[in-house]
Write a protein that holds these residues in place. Structure first.
Motif, PDB file in Angstrom:
ATOM      1  N   ARG A   1     -36.133  15.302  13.399  1.00  0.00           N
ATOM      2  CA  ARG A   1     -35.795  16.442  12.547  1.00  0.00           C
ATOM      3  C   ARG A   1     -35.433  16.105  11.118  1.00  0.00           C
ATOM      4  O   ARG A   1     -35.213  17.001  10.308  1.00  0.00           O
ATOM      5  CB  ARG A   1     -34.650  17.243  13.195  1.00  0.00           C
TER       6      ARG A   1
ATOM      7  N   ALA B   1     -29.934  10.670   7.266  1.00  0.00           N
ATOM      8  CA  ALA B   1     -28.813  11.424   6.684  1.00  0.00           C
ATOM      9  C   ALA B   1     -27.774  10.475   6.110  1.00  0.00           C
ATOM     10  O   ALA B   1     -26.658  10.882   5.832  1.00  0.00           O
ATOM     11  CB  ALA B   1     -28.197  12.322   7.743  1.00  0.00           C
ATOM     12  N   GLY B   2     -28.149   9.202   5.974  1.00  0.00           N
ATOM     13  CA  GLY B   2     -27.223   8.272   5.321  1.00  0.00           C
ATOM     14  C   GLY B   2     -27.134   6.948   6.024  1.00  0.00           C
ATOM     15  O   GLY B   2     -27.818   6.697   7.034  1.00  0.00           O
ATOM     16  N   ALA B   3     -26.278   6.091   5.467  1.00  0.00           N
ATOM     17  CA  ALA B   3     -25.959   4.835   6.140  1.00  0.00           C
ATOM     18  C   ALA B   3     -25.299   5.185   7.466  1.00  0.00           C
ATOM     19  O   ALA B   3     -24.822   6.311   7.638  1.00  0.00           O
ATOM     20  CB  ALA B   3     -24.991   4.041   5.264  1.00  0.00           C
ATOM     21  N   ASP B   4     -25.270   4.243   8.393  1.00  0.00           N
ATOM     22  CA  ASP B   4     -24.604   4.496   9.664  1.00  0.00           C
ATOM     23  C   ASP B   4     -23.100   4.305   9.444  1.00  0.00           C
ATOM     24  O   ASP B   4     -22.613   3.183   9.281  1.00  0.00           O
ATOM     25  CB  ASP B   4     -25.125   3.507  10.723  1.00  0.00           C
ATOM     26  N   ILE B   5     -22.386   5.418   9.451  1.00  0.00           N
ATOM     27  CA  ILE B   5     -20.961   5.378   9.089  1.00  0.00           C
ATOM     28  C   ILE B   5     -20.162   4.506  10.051  1.00  0.00           C
ATOM     29  O   ILE B   5     -19.173   3.882   9.666  1.00  0.00           O
ATOM     30  CB  ILE B   5     -20.395   6.818   9.026  1.00  0.00           C
TER      31      ILE B   5
ATOM     32  N   GLN C   1     -29.865  -4.297  -0.668  1.00  0.00           N
ATOM     33  CA  GLN C   1     -30.944  -5.310  -0.665  1.00  0.00           C
ATOM     34  C   GLN C   1     -32.254  -4.719  -0.146  1.00  0.00           C
ATOM     35  O   GLN C   1     -33.334  -5.032  -0.636  1.00  0.00           O
ATOM     36  CB  GLN C   1     -30.543  -6.478   0.238  1.00  0.00           C
TER      37      GLN C   1
ATOM     38  N   GLY D   1     -27.223   7.192   1.827  1.00  0.00           N
ATOM     39  CA  GLY D   1     -28.176   6.092   1.843  1.00  0.00           C
ATOM     40  C   GLY D   1     -29.612   6.571   2.002  1.00  0.00           C
ATOM     41  O   GLY D   1     -30.548   5.916   1.526  1.00  0.00           O
TER      42      GLY D   1
ATOM     43  N   GLN E   1     -20.950  -2.203  -6.996  1.00  0.00           N
ATOM     44  CA  GLN E   1     -20.547  -2.936  -5.793  1.00  0.00           C
ATOM     45  C   GLN E   1     -19.063  -3.297  -5.828  1.00  0.00           C
ATOM     46  O   GLN E   1     -18.390  -3.258  -4.802  1.00  0.00           O
ATOM     47  CB  GLN E   1     -21.402  -4.195  -5.621  1.00  0.00           C
TER      48      GLN E   1
ATOM     49  N   ARG F   1     -16.455  15.881  14.769  1.00  0.00           N
ATOM     50  CA  ARG F   1     -17.586  15.933  15.691  1.00  0.00           C
ATOM     51  C   ARG F   1     -17.174  15.644  17.129  1.00  0.00           C
ATOM     52  O   ARG F   1     -17.949  15.860  18.052  1.00  0.00           O
ATOM     53  CB  ARG F   1     -18.675  14.965  15.213  1.00  0.00           C
TER      54      ARG F   1
ATOM     55  N   LYS G   1     -16.135  17.125  22.482  1.00  0.00           N
ATOM     56  CA  LYS G   1     -16.172  16.179  23.608  1.00  0.00           C
ATOM     57  C   LYS G   1     -14.812  16.170  24.283  1.00  0.00           C
ATOM     58  O   LYS G   1     -13.862  15.577  23.778  1.00  0.00           O
ATOM     59  CB  LYS G   1     -16.556  14.788  23.099  1.00  0.00           C
TER      60      LYS G   1
HETATM   61  C1  LIG Z   1     -25.937  17.419   8.138  1.00  0.00           C
HETATM   62  C2  LIG Z   1     -25.897  16.289   9.167  1.00  0.00           C
HETATM   63  C3  LIG Z   1     -26.842  15.200   8.786  1.00  0.00           C
HETATM   64  C4  LIG Z   1     -26.352  16.871  10.527  1.00  0.00           C
HETATM   65  O1  LIG Z   1     -25.457  17.861  10.952  1.00  0.00           O
HETATM   66  P1  LIG Z   1     -25.504  18.397  12.454  1.00  0.00           P
HETATM   67  O2  LIG Z   1     -26.885  18.753  12.800  1.00  0.00           O
HETATM   68  O3  LIG Z   1     -24.469  19.464  12.538  1.00  0.00           O
HETATM   69  O4  LIG Z   1     -25.136  17.166  13.373  1.00  0.00           O
HETATM   70  P2  LIG Z   1     -23.765  16.398  13.482  1.00  0.00           P
HETATM   71  O5  LIG Z   1     -23.041  16.902  14.663  1.00  0.00           O
HETATM   72  O6  LIG Z   1     -23.057  16.380  12.196  1.00  0.00           O
HETATM   73  O7  LIG Z   1     -24.263  14.929  13.750  1.00  0.00           O
HETATM   74  C5  LIG Z   1     -24.978  14.592  14.940  1.00  0.00           C
HETATM   75  C6  LIG Z   1     -24.543  13.219  15.381  1.00  0.00           C
HETATM   76  O8  LIG Z   1     -24.911  12.270  14.397  1.00  0.00           O
HETATM   77  C7  LIG Z   1     -23.781  11.509  13.989  1.00  0.00           C
HETATM   78  N1  LIG Z   1     -23.951  11.203  12.564  1.00  0.00           N
HETATM   79  C8  LIG Z   1     -24.283  12.021  11.581  1.00  0.00           C
HETATM   80  N2  LIG Z   1     -24.411  11.381  10.414  1.00  0.00           N
HETATM   81  C9  LIG Z   1     -24.140  10.089  10.688  1.00  0.00           C
HETATM   82  C10 LIG Z   1     -24.113   8.909   9.901  1.00  0.00           C
HETATM   83  N3  LIG Z   1     -24.410   8.940   8.577  1.00  0.00           N
HETATM   84  N4  LIG Z   1     -23.787   7.765  10.494  1.00  0.00           N
HETATM   85  C11 LIG Z   1     -23.501   7.720  11.808  1.00  0.00           C
HETATM   86  N5  LIG Z   1     -23.524   8.812  12.634  1.00  0.00           N
HETATM   87  C12 LIG Z   1     -23.840   9.962  12.055  1.00  0.00           C
HETATM   88  C13 LIG Z   1     -22.599  12.421  14.237  1.00  0.00           C
HETATM   89  O9  LIG Z   1     -21.426  11.681  14.370  1.00  0.00           O
HETATM   90  C14 LIG Z   1     -23.029  13.087  15.523  1.00  0.00           C
HETATM   91  O10 LIG Z   1     -22.793  12.162  16.565  1.00  0.00           O
HETATM   92  P3  LIG Z   1     -22.342  12.640  17.997  1.00  0.00           P
HETATM   93  O11 LIG Z   1     -23.411  13.554  18.486  1.00  0.00           O
HETATM   94  O12 LIG Z   1     -21.053  13.375  17.776  1.00  0.00           O
HETATM   95  O13 LIG Z   1     -22.179  11.409  18.784  1.00  0.00           O
HETATM   96  C15 LIG Z   1     -24.474  15.756   9.316  1.00  0.00           C
HETATM   97  O14 LIG Z   1     -24.396  14.916  10.416  1.00  0.00           O
HETATM   98  C16 LIG Z   1     -23.974  15.001   8.127  1.00  0.00           C
HETATM   99  O15 LIG Z   1     -23.624  15.588   7.132  1.00  0.00           O
HETATM  100  N6  LIG Z   1     -23.936  13.677   8.268  1.00  0.00           N
HETATM  101  C17 LIG Z   1     -23.311  12.759   7.326  1.00  0.00           C
HETATM  102  C18 LIG Z   1     -24.005  12.658   6.031  1.00  0.00           C
HETATM  103  C19 LIG Z   1     -23.314  11.644   5.172  1.00  0.00           C
HETATM  104  O16 LIG Z   1     -22.137  11.692   4.921  1.00  0.00           O
HETATM  105  N7  LIG Z   1     -24.104  10.696   4.707  1.00  0.00           N
HETATM  106  C20 LIG Z   1     -23.608   9.618   3.885  1.00  0.00           C
HETATM  107  C21 LIG Z   1     -23.220   8.486   4.738  1.00  0.00           C
HETATM  108  S1  LIG Z   1     -22.486   7.189   3.829  1.00  0.00           S
HETATM  109  C22 LIG Z   1     -23.802   6.456   3.049  1.00  0.00           C
HETATM  110  O17 LIG Z   1     -24.914   6.811   3.244  1.00  0.00           O
HETATM  111  C23 LIG Z   1     -23.427   5.349   2.159  1.00  0.00           C
HETATM  112  C24 LIG Z   1     -24.359   4.626   1.539  1.00  0.00           C
HETATM  113  C25 LIG Z   1     -23.987   3.591   0.586  1.00  0.00           C
HETATM  114  C26 LIG Z   1     -23.136   2.551   1.161  1.00  0.00           C
HETATM  115  C27 LIG Z   1     -23.949   1.388   1.514  1.00  0.00           C
HETATM  116  C28 LIG Z   1     -23.098   0.392   2.207  1.00  0.00           C
HETATM  117  C29 LIG Z   1     -23.441  -0.938   1.724  1.00  0.00           C
HETATM  118  C30 LIG Z   1     -22.403  -1.891   2.194  1.00  0.00           C
HETATM  119  C31 LIG Z   1     -22.710  -3.271   1.904  1.00  0.00           C
HETATM  120  C32 LIG Z   1     -22.659  -3.649   0.487  1.00  0.00           C
HETATM  121  C33 LIG Z   1     -22.587  -5.121   0.418  1.00  0.00           C
HETATM  122  C34 LIG Z   1     -23.174  -5.570  -0.830  1.00  0.00           C
HETATM  123  C35 LIG Z   1     -23.469  -7.012  -0.744  1.00  0.00           C
HETATM  124  C36 LIG Z   1     -24.086  -7.400  -2.008  1.00  0.00           C
HETATM  125  C37 LIG Z   1     -25.404  -8.022  -1.742  1.00  0.00           C
HETATM  126  O18 LIG Z   1     -25.432  -9.030  -1.024  1.00  0.00           O
HETATM  127  O19 LIG Z   1     -26.389  -7.522  -2.271  1.00  0.00           O
END
Ligand SMILES: CC(C)(COP(=O)(O)OP(=O)(O)OC[C@H]1O[C@@H](n2cnc3c(N)ncnc32)[C@H](O)[C@@H]1OP(=O)(O)O)[C@@H](O)C(=O)NCCC(=O)NCCSC(=O)/C=C/CCCCCCCCCCCCC(=O)O
Length: 720
Positions: free
Chosen positions: A54, A58-62, A77, A100, A261, A284, A288
């Motif tokens: 679908r 939706a992003g990095a795995d939180i 990277q 992400g 960073q 979420r 449960k």
């Molecule tokens: C709108 C949604 C996408 C969907 O909503 P809905 O349909 O209502 O469903 P939900 O009930 O919300 O979700 C369903 C299940 O999915 C799980 N879920 C949702 N999103 C995530 C997620 N992003 N990660 C993990 N799990 C997720 C949720 O828990 C439900 O699970 P369950 O059924 O209850 O078990 C809605 O879900 C939503 O809005 N999601 C979140 C969106 C979000 O916030 N996205 C941003 C995430 S953060 C991100 O992306 C950050 C990115 C940048 C950081 C990068 C990190 C780098 C670190 C290392 C750096 C090191 C550098 C080193 C230098 C070098 O070497 O180069």
């Protein structure tokens, strides 16, 4: 976690990590693997990255933030690798390309999206920033102004808007009636067509990191920072994200990335990030519940609401907005007309503000059927009474409903304090009776406390939890005790606020401390807004307003509150309460009459007033609240600490960056809280709020954290 295929010499990397295709380590590895295969295969002329099912990711795995996996083959990277690939990469977006996910898209050379999709960088809501290059690439693509707005607010935008802003190269028109599979097929088709069209084009100007950023004046940053401080008061991430965006305009890409960073690293380990990520999962997890199979719920297709007052009409709006027909009942034509008008006005307002269209508003209103006759409820699947908060009145309404509604109908009572079992006893179907505590205004507030009585069946619970979700609420299942969870915890919190007035504080002293802690307003301001007569009504029902009926061993703190009502100081609605208000204003000013009354009452009740520190005010209000939360858990009235946090964040304005009262307790340290409670209890033995919870005592003495202890306990239970 990803699959790889070639279509017409275009490599298609599909991300397959349902439900939201979060960019877990396995996904990141899959993308790398796909890129490598496509680069090595001479027959491949271009690459498409798409999300299976679908959505685009939706992003990095939180969940990888806490376990450290995010640092292995980190996303920045991977995105660098995508961008530097020599073959053109088209990103195909449907669903929600968030965080992400959007950063991956910004690393691709071309972006197309379904018109139904949304994109956004919501990381600030998790206490971090778009740390996979988002703060450096987005300003390069659409300018600092628009990028900062998106990044610092965290708000997603529609694809059409993203296209207008310059994030996308093209849109794929998908109607609301088409299935997700059709959307996916059309999108993939369009992505392949585009990939074939650009296969021989130079990638010059297509690598976003190489674009120039137009600098903006310092005035812009200052204004945005002011706006953020107001709209996201107390939150670190948005201001830090702004710093990173500013770096994009000041430094070359590589150096900007280093700044990003560095800031990310600091935010990553912050208490706010932990708190906000806790809330993300807690929200979420409310569905449960050990021992409840949500699949056992029955579909609710037709609803009744009794009482066309503010609460009833607000409740009805939630359902008709989702296309669920509602019969709205009131005893008097005049009240019914008023309720219907309030509903019409609500939809008119939405049209005026551009939040919906006239067509959709009219469609919703078409689902409303006002009626004076209970008989019109004979066929509803679920009915919610929202009549006057009085046990006898509610019992008689439920008795009547029991006689009229079909046997399967679920009967819900919208009460904030009354005993569900007593209300259910008026019916022959106590298994189908449940409390649905909506918060006011019911069409705005997302929280719902669903209250299970001792006989409420699993099927009833599951049905009501499911329908709550359908109407976009955040439902929390709670046990049947006085005030349930939210209001039950409010009592000791409020009790301490009033006790502090007796001892030396004034309302504005207490309110300032609570506001500074992060609440949108203090308790006395909140009481003025809700109406001070509500508290009096509850105290009367408890039989504690009359001194002769009080327990002599319990300290009474509400003399001033009672007298305010005698003086008709009900709050904002009467332009005076704990504060005084200019006509039509909600901004209260300290009032000498009230301050004199407080001093007079202190004297009459034998208190020698003293200066009370902000620290004492904060500790007494919050620790009393937390102690009650622990009691709710130990009695089984709350199922999880996170449920309490969600109730207090969504129902009472507890600052989200502190994670809710139970998360905050773990952060402060349970031993510290327990010891303080003992100390305050020693000084005030007649306040039962200071009787420490057994659970708190146990965890404080063993040095355990509540969150860990409870997770373990739930795991053990589910393994039994
Ligand atoms: C709108 C949604 C996408 C969907 O909503 P809905 O349909 O209502 O469903 P939900 O009930 O919300 O979700 C369903 C299940 O999915 C799980 N879920 C949702 N999103 C995530 C997620 N992003 N990660 C993990 N799990 C997720 C949720 O828990 C439900 O699970 P369950 O059924 O209850 O078990 C809605 O879900 C939503 O809005 N999601 C979140 C969106 C979000 O916030 N996205 C941003 C995430 S953060 C991100 O992306 C950050 C990115 C940048 C950081 C990068 C990190 C780098 C670190 C290392 C750096 C090191 C550098 C080193 C230098 C070098 O070497 O180069």
């Amino acid at each position: 976690m990803t699959s790889y295929k070639t279509i017409k010499d275009v490599a298609v990397i599909t991300i397959e990590n349902p439900p939201v295709n979060a960019l877990s380590l396995a996904v990141r590895e899959g993308i790398l693997d796909g890129l490598s295969r496509a680069s090595k295969d001479d027959t491949v002329c271009a690459i498409v990255i798409i999300g299976g099912g679908r959505t685009f990711p939706a992003g990095a795995d939180i969940s990888e933030f806490a376990n450290g996996k995010a640092f292995t083959k980190p996303l920045p990277q991977i995105i660098e690798k995508i961008e530097s690939t020599q073959k053109p990469i088209v990103c195909a977006i449907h669903g929600t390309a968030f965080g992400g996910g959007l950063e991956v898209a910004l690393g691709c050379h071309y972006r197309i999206a379904s018109t139904r999709s949304k994109v956004g960088l919501p990381e600030v809501n998790l206490g971090i920033l778009p740390g996979a290059g988002g703060t450096q690439r987005l300003p390069r693509l659409i300018g600092v102004w628009l990028a900062a707005e998106m990044i610092c607010s965290g708000k997603p935008i529609e694809a059409v808007d993203a296209d207008a802003k310059g994030i996308l190269d093209d849109l794929v028109e998908i109607s609301s009636l088409e299935s997700v599979q059709t959307e996916y097929d059309k999108l993939l088709d369009a992505a392949i067509t585009l990939a074939l069209r650009v296969k021989n084009h130079s990638l010059e100007g297509k690598r976003v990191s190489q674009l120039k950023v137009e600098p903006v004046s310092d005035f812009f940053y200052e204004q945005l920072a002011l706006q953020i401080s107001k709209n996201a008061r107390g939150m670190n991430a948005p201001l830090q994200a702004l710093k990173a965006v500013k770096a994009s305009a000041m430094f070359p890409f590589k150096e900007g990335m280093q700044r990003e960073q560095q800031i990310l690293g600091r935010l990553f380990v912050s208490s706010q990030a932990k708190a906000l990520q806790h809330i993300f999962f807690a929200e979420r997890q409310t569905m449960k519940i050990p021992g409840i199979d949500m699949k056992k719920g029955v579909p609710i297709k037709f609803v009744g609401v009794i009482g066309a007052g503010m609460m009833g009409s607000g409740i009805a709006i939630n359902f008709i907005k989702k296309g669920i027909p509602v019969v709205l009942i009131d005893a008097e034509q005049e009240f019914l007309d008023r309720g219907v008008k309030a509903i019409e006005d609500y939809f008119k307002g939405r049209v005026k503000k551009g939040k919906t269209t006239r067509f959709l508003a009219d469609r919703s209103l078409g689902y409303l059927r006002p009626s004076l006759h209970y008989e019109d409820l004979s066929n509803v699947d679920l009915v919610i009474e929202a009549v006057f908060e009085n046990l006898d009145v509610k019992k008689s309404v439920l008795k009547h409903l029991d006689e009229i509604c079909k046997p399967q109908t679920i009967l819900c009572t919208n009460t904030s304090t009354l005993d569900i079992d007593q209300i259910a006893s008026a019916t022959n179907r106590p298994d189908r009776v449940i409390g649905t505590h909506f918060f006011s205004p019911a069409n705005v507030m997302r929280l719902m406390e669903n209250v299970a009585g001792s006989k409420t069946s699993e099927r009833t619970i599951a049905s009501v939890m499911q329908i709550s979700k359908t109407i976009s609420k955040i439902p929390v299942l709670v046990g049947n005790c006085f005030g349930f969870i939210g209001n039950r915890m409010l009592f000791p919190y409020n009790n301490q606020a009033n006790a502090l007035l007796q001892e030396g504080a004034f309302p504005h002293d207490v309110d300032k401390v609570l506001y500074d802690f992060g609440f949108p307003m203090g308790l006395f301001q909140m009481s003025d807004l809700a109406g001070n007569d509500i508290g009096l009504h509850i105290r009367k029902a408890q039989g504690i307003v009359d001194p002769s009926q009080r327990d002599p061993n319990e300290r009474y703190v509400s003399t001033t509150a009672d007298k305010l009502c005698e003086m008709k100081r009900f709050g904002v609605k009467s332009s005076k309460g704990w504060y005084s208000y200019a006509k039509g204003s909600r901004k209260g000013r300290p009032d000498k009459e009230v301050m004199d009354l407080i001093v007079e009452n202190s004297k009459a009740e034998g208190f020698v007033r003293r200066n009370i520190s902000a620290k004492e005010i904060e500790e007494r209000c919050l620790y009393a609240l937390i102690n009650e939360g622990f009691k709710c858990l130990e009695e089984g009235m709350a199922y999880k600490p996170g449920d309490i946090d969600i109730i207090w964040i969504y129902g009472y304005g507890f600052p989200p960056q502190k994670g809710g009262p139970m998360h905050y307790a773990d952060a402060v340290g349970l031993k510290k809280i327990y010891d303080s409670i003992l100390q305050y209890g020693k000084a005030d033995p007649k306040t039962s709020a200071w009787k420490p919870s057994k659970l708190l005592e146990q965890l404080a003495s063993s040095g355990k954290k509540l969150a860990k202890y409870w997770t373990k306990k739930l795991k053990a239970q589910s393994n039994l």
